[in-house]
Every structure is written in C-alpha cells, then in structure tokens.
Design a protein around this motif. Structure first.
Motif, PDB file in Angstrom:
ATOM      1  N   ASN A  55      -0.679  12.502  -8.769  1.00 28.42           N
ATOM      2  CA  ASN A  55       0.011  12.980  -7.572  1.00 28.42           C
ATOM      3  C   ASN A  55       1.383  13.502  -7.995  1.00 28.42           C
ATOM      4  O   ASN A  55       2.159  12.764  -8.613  1.00 28.42           O
ATOM      5  CB  ASN A  55       0.163  11.844  -6.558  1.00 28.42           C
ATOM      6  N   ASP A 103      -5.791   2.307  -5.180  1.00 33.86           N
ATOM      7  CA  ASP A 103      -6.082   2.331  -3.747  1.00 33.86           C
ATOM      8  C   ASP A 103      -5.516   3.577  -3.069  1.00 33.86           C
ATOM      9  O   ASP A 103      -6.003   4.002  -2.019  1.00 33.86           O
ATOM     10  CB  ASP A 103      -5.515   1.084  -3.062  1.00 33.86           C
ATOM     11  N   ALA A 104      -4.493   4.157  -3.688  1.00 30.90           N
ATOM     12  CA  ALA A 104      -3.886   5.373  -3.135  1.00 30.90           C
ATOM     13  C   ALA A 104      -4.520   6.641  -3.706  1.00 30.90           C
ATOM     14  O   ALA A 104      -4.038   7.747  -3.442  1.00 30.90           O
ATOM     15  CB  ALA A 104      -2.386   5.379  -3.410  1.00 30.90           C
ATOM     16  N   LYS A 151       3.814  10.063   2.489  1.00 31.86           N
ATOM     17  CA  LYS A 151       4.863   9.601   1.572  1.00 31.86           C
ATOM     18  C   LYS A 151       5.560   8.347   2.093  1.00 31.86           C
ATOM     19  O   LYS A 151       6.783   8.315   2.292  1.00 31.86           O
ATOM     20  CB  LYS A 151       5.885  10.710   1.313  1.00 31.86           C
ATOM     21  N   VAL A 172       5.426   3.779   1.853  1.00 30.96           N
ATOM     22  CA  VAL A 172       4.939   2.561   1.214  1.00 30.96           C
ATOM     23  C   VAL A 172       5.056   1.423   2.216  1.00 30.96           C
ATOM     24  O   VAL A 172       6.127   1.209   2.807  1.00 30.96           O
ATOM     25  CB  VAL A 172       5.746   2.226  -0.062  1.00 30.96           C
ATOM     26  N   ALA A 214       0.839  -1.203   0.000  1.00 33.94           N
ATOM     27  CA  ALA A 214       0.000   0.000   0.000  1.00 33.94           C
ATOM     28  C   ALA A 214       0.872   1.249   0.000  1.00 33.94           C
ATOM     29  O   ALA A 214       1.988   1.244   0.520  1.00 33.94           O
ATOM     30  CB  ALA A 214      -0.926   0.012   1.222  1.00 33.94           C
ATOM     31  N   ILE A 215       0.323   2.310  -0.598  1.00 28.68           N
ATOM     32  CA  ILE A 215       0.980   3.619  -0.628  1.00 28.68           C
ATOM     33  C   ILE A 215       0.151   4.593   0.193  1.00 28.68           C
ATOM     34  O   ILE A 215      -1.078   4.648   0.050  1.00 28.68           O
ATOM     35  CB  ILE A 215       1.088   4.147  -2.080  1.00 28.68           C
ATOM     36  N   ASP A 216       0.813   5.355   1.042  1.00 27.52           N
ATOM     37  CA  ASP A 216       0.143   6.435   1.768  1.00 27.52           C
ATOM     38  C   ASP A 216       0.718   7.750   1.252  1.00 27.52           C
ATOM     39  O   ASP A 216       1.775   8.205   1.705  1.00 27.52           O
ATOM     40  CB  ASP A 216       0.370   6.317   3.274  1.00 27.52           C
ATOM     41  N   PRO A 217       0.059   8.371   0.270  1.00 29.25           N
ATOM     42  CA  PRO A 217       0.620   9.585  -0.335  1.00 29.25           C
ATOM     43  C   PRO A 217       0.642  10.783   0.601  1.00 29.25           C
ATOM     44  O   PRO A 217       1.419  11.721   0.370  1.00 29.25           O
ATOM     45  CB  PRO A 217      -0.288   9.829  -1.542  1.00 29.25           C
TER      46      PRO A 217
END
Length: 444
Positions: A271, A250-251, A88, A90, A82-85
């Motif tokens: 993004n 998903d991000a 920042k 992963v 998963a990425i949490d932008p």
C-alpha cells in the motif's frame, strides 16, 4: 501532515524522532500497546545476570522525553486493533478499554516480533516465561527474586538461550538446555566449540528433543520431551520469535518470507501510504539479492529512519542485510555474516568452504587465544558468500571485515588481498581471516 506509527520500540521511535527532526511541524502520533518504549532488549540477559541491577536501566529514553522535548504524541498502553486503508484510519483500544480511532496520511507499522510460545499443555504454568519484551525481563527478575530457583530449563538454544545460559549460571542456577536443532545456521565445526564450552560450565544440553508438555510437580516443573523428562524450578522459552504481521495481513497488505510484512527498499508496503520497519518487516539479502527475514536491531533503527525520510520527501533506500550477528556465551564470542554452505547451496550457489584454526595474537605474544574461522565462497563466481567465527577474543569486531566485503560483493581472492592491520597484541601478521581466504582460494 499526519504520520501515525504503530509500535514504540526501535523502529517506531527512530521513525518518530527522525520525522520530527526533518519536519518539526509534522503531526506524529505513536501507538504503543505496552508502557515501555525505546529500551535495549538485547541487554536483558546481562541485566538479569545481576540481581542488584534495575531492569529499567535498559530504558534508553523515557516516554515523557519524547512527548515534552520532541513533541511526539506518544500513547502508551494503546493497542492498535485494525487498519482501514480505504479511509486511512486505525482502530485502537487503550489500557482502560476505551476504543479510539486515529486517522493518518502516512502510516508506519513497527509492531516488532513476539516470542514463539507453542500451544502445548502446561505452557501457562507459573514459572514458564519468555524473554522478548522489557516486561518479560521484569517478570523473570521478579520471579527469581521471589522464588527459590536452583535450576532452570531453557527450551530452545538460540542466541537468547545461549546468553541466558551464562546469565543464570552466574546467579548459581544449574542450567539445562533442550533443543530440537542446535545452532542450525552455523557450521558444525563452530557449534562444536560452543557445545564444549557449555559442557565445561556444567550446562547440560539435550539435543533433538521435542517438548510435548510441561507439568507441575510440587514446587518444581517437569518438561516432558519425546524421550526425556527433565525437572527444574523455572522454564525459559527461547524458541525464537515470529513477526507481528497480523494487523497488516488483515488490512490486505502483502507478506513476505516467514509471514513478515513485505517492504521495498524504501520500506514501503504494497500500500503506497503504508510503510513498515523493524522485526515485523522483511529485507533484501545483499548476497542473494532475495527477500529474507532476519530480525536485527540495526536494521530496525535504520529502517525507521529510512521510512521517515521517504515519508518526508527525502528518497532513501536501505541496501539490505548480510545477516550479520554476534553473541557471547560465557567466555566465547561467536559471530557470523552472510550464508552458511547449506544456505548458499539452497540459494543456487556452488559453495566451497574451509575451516581453519588460528591465533588471536602474534605467535610469541602472551595471552593469545584460538580462533576458529569457517569461510564459504562460490566456485562459479569466486565471490565470498559468508564467514563464521568463534573464539575467546578477537571475534566480535573481526567479523565486521567480511560483513563489509559481502556488502561490496567482493571475491575471495580480492578479500584475501585486503590490507588488514597487524600488531602482535591484536593479530598475527597473517590475520586469521586472510589465512582462511587463502585456504579457500585453493578450493575455488
């Protein structure tokens, strides 16, 4: 600066290498879920054709080389989850099941594509295999080495299926192809030559068939279609690929055609700190100017370079693609670039097309082979829109001329005036491409 890359094949490792070349002090980390990086996936059918060749011959550069010689922190067996932008980061999991978190300043998603494996009964039977990753090629070679295989069914007859038809035939395996649509992106005049060649090499082709299930029948497998039941020792799934874009979606990252990750000409996603390249990302088509998704090896490498350059402060744009492709099946070379007539019409053009048969060499020169050329132009603008070719020689490299013409947005008349070289062993005075362009002009 922390540059994090998800995916360690063509686009990912191209970007990693380019970034370290641009800025040797940059902190570059690559997360690759498999144990294989930087390999020639397109070479797998030819490797499988030879039982004595090691599948690892296809590895272009070993993982340790990236680590030791280039200073890239390459983590194989590490799957990004998963990425949490917003922060920042992963989230990832390594091959031991340990959870890890990686932070980044810039992120490249280069997750590639996966083979389409439909949800149908029997898809998980032993001997039902895809071919996309190096591990798939390894599994096929292991299966052939450990199991008596006299017959194989290819479900889907795209590029991989047509290449594998030759590869398996060379190993003395009887091949049957099952497909819902045969060479849909090619004109029927080109597809006809390919089908005739398959028949000459004793490859059975069943068209307009939908596979409903696969069943185990003793030591064999049965592929049950809408009106056929076919048996074989092995089933190779070649129904195409789909972009691995879930982690991006998903991000909250925007998707484009075919659910590929939408990128700008700078390979930037929606993004500003996240880029994408390779088979998971879309591209601009140089003929239509619109977004499209065509997984191409050159685009993956070029996109990885461009993403790294832009991240390093060197503005670069990727012009786009013409959808150029070439493949070999038995003695045939088959190639295309640009749009087919139906694709051109769907894109808003008013297409006209011609199909001509010519020779690969001068009339009196020995060894000449027939070349069939299908060319498409636009009645309204006179632009060249696409070209398709098939023949036993002189096709694979000849297609490069119309590909360049499409990038230059040339008209058919201008292309017909190009100074293509002539010598009897290589071409008639009027190259087949020039003949096709002159004939097409009569319809425009």
């Amino acid at each position: 600066m922390k540059f994090l890359i998800i995916g360690g094949d063509a686009a990912g490792m191209s970007a990693a290498s380019r970034a370290k070349r641009n800025q040797p002090e940059m902190n570059v980390t690559v997360l690759e879920e498999t144990m294989d990086v930087s390999y020639s996936a397109c070479g797998m059918p030819y490797n499988i054709a030879d039982p004595d060749r090691d599948i690892n011959d296809l590895v272009v550069r070993q993982a340790q080389v990236f680590r030791e010689k280039q200073g890239i922190d390459l983590k194989t067996g590490c799957r990004a989850e998963a990425i949490d932008p917003d922060v920042k980061t992963v989230q990832a999991e390594d091959h031991t099941g340990q959870k890890q978190e990686f932070s980044y300043d810039s992120l490249l998603i280069a997750t590639g594509a996966s083979p389409v494996m439909p949800d149908m009964p029997g898809i998980d039977q032993k001997g039902v295999l895809p071919l996309k990753r190096l591990s798939d090629g390894r599994s096929i070679k292991d299966y052939l080495a450990g199991n008596r295989t006299e017959s194989a069914i290819l479900v889907g007859m795209g590029y991989i299926g047509l290449e594998m038809a030759e590869a398996l035939s060379l190993r003395g395996i009887h091949v049957t192809g099952v497909t819902r649509g045969f060479m849909r992106n090619y004109d029927s005049s080109i597809a006809q030559v390919v089908q005739q060649t398959l028949s000459q090499h004793h490859v059975d082709l069943y068209r307009d068939q939908k596979v409903e299930r696969i069943e185990k029948r003793g030591s064999s497998l049965a592929v049950v279609c809408n009106d056929q039941e076919l048996g074989a020792n092995m089933v190779l799934m070649g129904l195409g690929v789909a972009p691995n874009s879930r982690i991006a979606a998903d991000a909250g990252i925007a998707l484009g055609p075919k659910q590929a990750i939408s990128v700008s000409r700078q390979m930037q996603t929606s993004n500003p700190f996240i880029y994408s390249a390779g088979d998971c990302a879309d591209a601009y088509h140089v003929v239509t100017g619109q977004k499209t998704w065509v997984p191409l090896a050159l685009l993956a490498n070029r996109g990885g370079w461009a993403a790294a350059d832009n991240i390093c402060g060197k503005p670069v744009e990727v012009q786009g693609i013409a959808g150029s492709a070439v493949f070999k099946t038995f003695e045939l070379e088959v190639a295309r670039t640009g749009l087919s007539a139906s694709e051109a019409e769907a894109a808003g053009f008013e297409p006209a097309s011609v199909t001509i048969d010519a020779r690969s060499r001068a009339h009196a020169h020995p060894g000449a082979e027939s070349i069939r050329v299908h060319m498409v132009g636009d009645k309204k603008s006179g632009r060249l829109l696409g070209t398709q070719m098939v023949g036993k020689e002189g096709v694979a490299h000849r297609i490069k001329a119309p590909a360049v013409a499409l990038h230059a947005q040339m008209g058919v008349e201008d292309f017909g005036q190009t100074d293509l070289p002539y010598a009897p062993p290589f071409s008639p005075v009027w190259d087949p491409l020039l003949t096709a362009a002159n004939q097409l002009m009569k319809k425009l």
